[in-house]
Design a protein around this motif. Sequence first.
Motif, PDB file in Angstrom:
ATOM      1  N   GLN A  83       6.123   4.409   8.030  1.00  0.00           N
ATOM      2  CA  GLN A  83       5.594   3.050   8.054  1.00  0.00           C
ATOM      3  C   GLN A  83       4.277   2.989   7.279  1.00  0.00           C
ATOM      4  OE1 GLN A  83       4.860   1.609  12.006  1.00  0.00           O
ATOM      5  NE2 GLN A  83       4.024  -0.337  11.291  1.00  0.00           N
ATOM      6  N   THR A  84       3.453   4.024   7.406  1.00  0.00           N
ATOM      7  CA  THR A  84       2.169   4.053   6.712  1.00  0.00           C
ATOM      8  C   THR A  84       2.367   4.146   5.205  1.00  0.00           C
ATOM      9  OG1 THR A  84       1.173   5.090   8.642  1.00  0.00           O
ATOM     10  CG2 THR A  84      -0.070   5.207   6.600  1.00  0.00           C
ATOM     11  N   TRP A  85       3.322   4.961   4.775  1.00  0.00           N
ATOM     12  CA  TRP A  85       3.618   5.025   3.344  1.00  0.00           C
ATOM     13  C   TRP A  85       4.060   3.647   2.839  1.00  0.00           C
ATOM     14  CZ3 TRP A  85       2.148   8.482  -0.026  1.00  0.00           C
ATOM     15  CH2 TRP A  85       1.898   9.794   0.394  1.00  0.00           C
ATOM     16  N   GLY A  86       4.847   2.933   3.639  1.00  0.00           N
ATOM     17  CA  GLY A  86       5.256   1.578   3.272  1.00  0.00           C
ATOM     18  C   GLY A  86       4.068   0.633   3.169  1.00  0.00           C
ATOM     19  N   THR A  87       3.137   0.766   4.092  1.00  0.00           N
ATOM     20  CA  THR A  87       1.927  -0.055   4.066  1.00  0.00           C
ATOM     21  C   THR A  87       1.120   0.237   2.809  1.00  0.00           C
ATOM     22  OG1 THR A  87       1.855  -0.104   6.484  1.00  0.00           O
ATOM     23  CG2 THR A  87      -0.190  -0.641   5.315  1.00  0.00           C
TER      24      THR A  87
END
Length: 158
Positions: A83-87
């Motif tokens: 999710q953080t990589w997506g953010t």
Amino acid sequence: MGSEPRPGAQLLARYREAARGYQDTEPEVRRSAAHLLDAAQARRTGRLERERATREADERRRVEAAEAARADRLDHLARNAEQTWGTVGDLIAQKNSTAYDRAFALLDDLRAVHARTGDITAFEERAGQLCEAHRGKPALMRHFDKIGIPHPRERPAR
């Protein structure tokens, strides 16, 4: 007015009589100006030392709290890495300096998460893919430089 009693003189006489028998238990200690200045300096030095110790203790607590907060944040990121990589990708897509700053703060945290697990290669590959995908954005490339991720053209061939 002349017939009124005047206790002043009698009262003063009684006071003087009583004071003659009075003697201090401790003799008066005379201190010099230098002695007083030395005592004041000693008090000042003690106060400054206590203040310095308090400031250092406060700073130590602040640093420990910041380290604990970062550790908690990294634990959360480790659980939500995808999710953080997506953010990070979403922030980069905004194409502005503020979003880039936030994205690279997250990238720095992601690097720390990968370093904790001993898998820094996975971070470098993922960051390299981001760099490759956005290589035409000079401002973004400067941000990559700031955190030490080489540009795709600079990456060694495999």
